[in-house]
Design a protein around this motif. Structure first.
Motif, PDB file in Angstrom:
ATOM      1  N   TYR A 152      53.817  58.713  89.291  1.00 28.33           N
ATOM      2  CA  TYR A 152      53.425  57.492  89.228  1.00 28.33           C
ATOM      3  C   TYR A 152      52.226  57.371  90.787  1.00 28.33           C
ATOM      4  N   LEU A 153      53.283  57.826  91.426  1.00 28.30           N
ATOM      5  CA  LEU A 153      52.544  57.865  92.258  1.00 28.30           C
ATOM      6  C   LEU A 153      51.117  59.068  92.830  1.00 28.30           C
ATOM      7  N   ILE A 154      51.470  60.552  92.823  1.00 23.74           N
ATOM      8  CA  ILE A 154      50.587  60.957  92.061  1.00 23.74           C
ATOM      9  C   ILE A 154      48.786  60.246  91.832  1.00 23.74           C
ATOM     10  N   HIS A 155      49.382  59.943  90.291  1.00 22.94           N
ATOM     11  CA  HIS A 155      48.424  59.521  89.374  1.00 22.94           C
ATOM     12  C   HIS A 155      47.486  58.542  90.067  1.00 22.94           C
ATOM     13  N   THR A 156      48.574  57.619  90.889  1.00 21.18           N
ATOM     14  CA  THR A 156      47.358  56.338  91.797  1.00 21.18           C
ATOM     15  C   THR A 156      46.905  56.702  92.191  1.00 21.18           C
ATOM     16  N   LEU A 157      47.448  57.677  93.333  1.00 28.47           N
ATOM     17  CA  LEU A 157      46.709  57.465  94.881  1.00 28.47           C
ATOM     18  C   LEU A 157      45.528  58.639  94.691  1.00 28.47           C
ATOM     19  N   MET A 158      45.657  59.566  94.215  1.00 22.33           N
ATOM     20  CA  MET A 158      44.500  60.718  93.818  1.00 22.33           C
ATOM     21  C   MET A 158      43.489  60.184  92.483  1.00 22.33           C
ATOM     22  N   ASP A 159      42.414  60.736  93.147  1.00 21.68           N
ATOM     23  CA  ASP A 159      41.335  59.867  91.792  1.00 21.68           C
ATOM     24  C   ASP A 159      41.439  60.841  90.419  1.00 21.68           C
ATOM     25  N   GLU A 160      41.738  62.362  90.882  1.00 20.74           N
ATOM     26  CA  GLU A 160      41.863  63.020  89.536  1.00 20.74           C
ATOM     27  C   GLU A 160      43.258  64.172  89.552  1.00 20.74           C
ATOM     28  N   VAL A 161      43.920  63.871  88.275  1.00 20.86           N
ATOM     29  CA  VAL A 161      45.055  65.035  88.828  1.00 20.86           C
ATOM     30  C   VAL A 161      45.276  66.109  87.096  1.00 20.86           C
ATOM     31  N   GLU A 162      45.530  66.866  87.604  1.00 20.29           N
ATOM     32  CA  GLU A 162      46.396  67.483  86.592  1.00 20.29           C
ATOM     33  C   GLU A 162      47.206  68.408  86.629  1.00 20.29           C
ATOM     34  N   ILE A 163      48.067  68.598  85.898  1.00 19.59           N
ATOM     35  CA  ILE A 163      49.804  69.701  85.996  1.00 19.59           C
ATOM     36  C   ILE A 163      49.560  70.199  85.088  1.00 19.59           C
ATOM     37  N   ARG A 164      49.574  71.912  85.399  1.00 19.77           N
ATOM     38  CA  ARG A 164      49.913  72.686  84.154  1.00 19.77           C
ATOM     39  C   ARG A 164      51.298  73.548  84.874  1.00 19.77           C
ATOM     40  N   SER A 165      52.081  73.832  83.885  1.00 19.83           N
ATOM     41  CA  SER A 165      53.314  74.356  83.693  1.00 19.83           C
ATOM     42  C   SER A 165      53.817  75.427  82.923  1.00 19.83           C
ATOM     43  N   ASP A 166      52.844  76.702  83.591  1.00 18.87           N
ATOM     44  CA  ASP A 166      52.833  77.850  82.726  1.00 18.87           C
ATOM     45  C   ASP A 166      54.625  78.896  83.780  1.00 18.87           C
ATOM     46  N   ASN A 167      54.013  79.016  84.786  1.00 18.22           N
ATOM     47  CA  ASN A 167      54.875  80.040  85.112  1.00 18.22           C
ATOM     48  C   ASN A 167      55.156  79.342  86.675  1.00 18.22           C
ATOM     49  N   GLY A 168      55.891  78.309  86.290  1.00 10.71           N
ATOM     50  CA  GLY A 168      56.250  77.643  87.643  1.00 10.71           C
ATOM     51  C   GLY A 168      55.502  76.422  87.397  1.00 10.71           C
ATOM     52  N   VAL A 169      55.164  75.384  88.317  1.00 13.17           N
ATOM     53  CA  VAL A 169      54.422  74.329  88.504  1.00 13.17           C
ATOM     54  C   VAL A 169      53.110  74.076  88.929  1.00 13.17           C
ATOM     55  N   SER A 170      52.326  73.801  88.260  1.00 11.98           N
ATOM     56  CA  SER A 170      51.408  74.052  89.699  1.00 11.98           C
ATOM     57  C   SER A 170      50.414  72.130  88.863  1.00 11.98           C
ATOM     58  N   VAL A 171      49.955  71.597  90.352  1.00 15.71           N
ATOM     59  CA  VAL A 171      49.863  70.220  90.026  1.00 15.71           C
ATOM     60  C   VAL A 171      48.531  70.475  91.237  1.00 15.71           C
ATOM     61  N   SER A 172      47.228  69.911  90.474  1.00 14.67           N
ATOM     62  CA  SER A 172      45.706  69.699  91.250  1.00 14.67           C
ATOM     63  C   SER A 172      45.834  68.503  91.338  1.00 14.67           C
ATOM     64  N   MET A 173      45.787  67.554  92.793  1.00 15.65           N
ATOM     65  CA  MET A 173      44.794  66.905  92.699  1.00 15.65           C
ATOM     66  C   MET A 173      43.900  66.211  93.537  1.00 15.65           C
ATOM     67  N   THR A 174      42.628  65.753  93.285  1.00 14.35           N
ATOM     68  CA  THR A 174      41.532  65.546  93.678  1.00 14.35           C
ATOM     69  C   THR A 174      41.660  63.979  93.894  1.00 14.35           C
ATOM     70  N   LYS A 175      40.828  64.410  95.777  1.00 17.87           N
ATOM     71  CA  LYS A 175      40.657  62.843  96.336  1.00 17.87           C
ATOM     72  C   LYS A 175      39.135  63.109  96.526  1.00 17.87           C
ATOM     73  N   TYR A 176      38.474  61.760  95.937  1.00 21.51           N
ATOM     74  CA  TYR A 176      36.359  62.320  96.581  1.00 21.51           C
ATOM     75  C   TYR A 176      36.287  61.373  97.926  1.00 21.51           C
ATOM     76  N   VAL A 177      35.577  61.789  98.935  1.00 27.76           N
ATOM     77  CA  VAL A 177      34.816  61.082  99.376  1.00 27.76           C
ATOM     78  C   VAL A 177      34.085  59.917  99.106  1.00 27.76           C
ATOM     79  N   ARG A 178      34.500  58.951 100.262  1.00 31.85           N
ATOM     80  CA  ARG A 178      33.719  57.701  99.541  1.00 31.85           C
ATOM     81  C   ARG A 178      32.313  57.259 101.342  1.00 31.85           C
ATOM     82  N   ARG A 179      31.502  57.631 100.851  1.00 35.37           N
ATOM     83  CA  ARG A 179      30.526  56.738 101.854  1.00 35.37           C
ATOM     84  C   ARG A 179      30.186  55.553 101.357  1.00 35.37           C
TER      85      ARG A 179
END
Length: 164
Positions: A122-149
């Protein structure tokens, strides 16, 4: 020429899957985010999200193994965003997170029933702009935060089918 090389600069860090090294992961992303011009509040959000993703890997990835594995932390610096990928080679998830697990309290549960540490996704999805979770051989959590200008973010915040 390296194939599949992202257009951004890549910073990689491999850490033992132990709680003692979680601070190193947070400090690393803090330094990268600071260099990119994120605000103090945004850096704190990024550190918290990365800390939660790494904590989940430490707590769940290698729980049944005799030896501890590793956590891979990749920071990809683009001109308009920071992408952070936390990867382990552990057990993986039993299933993809469902929408109810991305809320602070799972549907139908009282506050007294919520376990400590059960707010990570919940926190990860709330704090970051984009989140993708993959579970193949292990888990990969990709989190993206955009620079606001100038108070404008360079992204379209819509929920993708992958998040639901």
């Amino acid at each position: 020429m390296i194939e599949n090389r992202p257009e951004g600069d890549v910073i990689q860090l491999k850490l033992p899957s132990l709680p003692d090294y979680l601070g190193v992961a947070r400090l690393t992303v803090s330094g990268v985010a600071n260099r990119m011009g994120f605000s103090y509040e945004e850096i704190e959000d990024i550190k918290l999200a990365v800390g939660e993703a790494c904590s989940n890997a430490v707590k769940h990835a290698y729980r049944d193994d005799d030896k501890k594995g590793a956590i891979q932390l990749d920071c990809v610096v683009y001109s308009n965003r920071l992408q952070i990928v936390v990867t382990d080679e552990g057990k993986g998830l039993n299933s993809a997170p469902v929408a109810d697990q991305l809320t602070p309290i799972y549907a139908g549960r009282d506050i007294e029933e919520v376990e400590e540490g059960g707010l990570g996704l919940y926190l990860i999805h709330t704090l970051m702009d984009e989140v993708e979770i993959r579970s193949d051989n292990g888990v990969s959590v990709s989190m993206t935060k955009y620079v606001r200008r100038d108070g404008v973010a360079g992204y379209d915040r819509t929920i993708s089918e992958k998040e639901v």
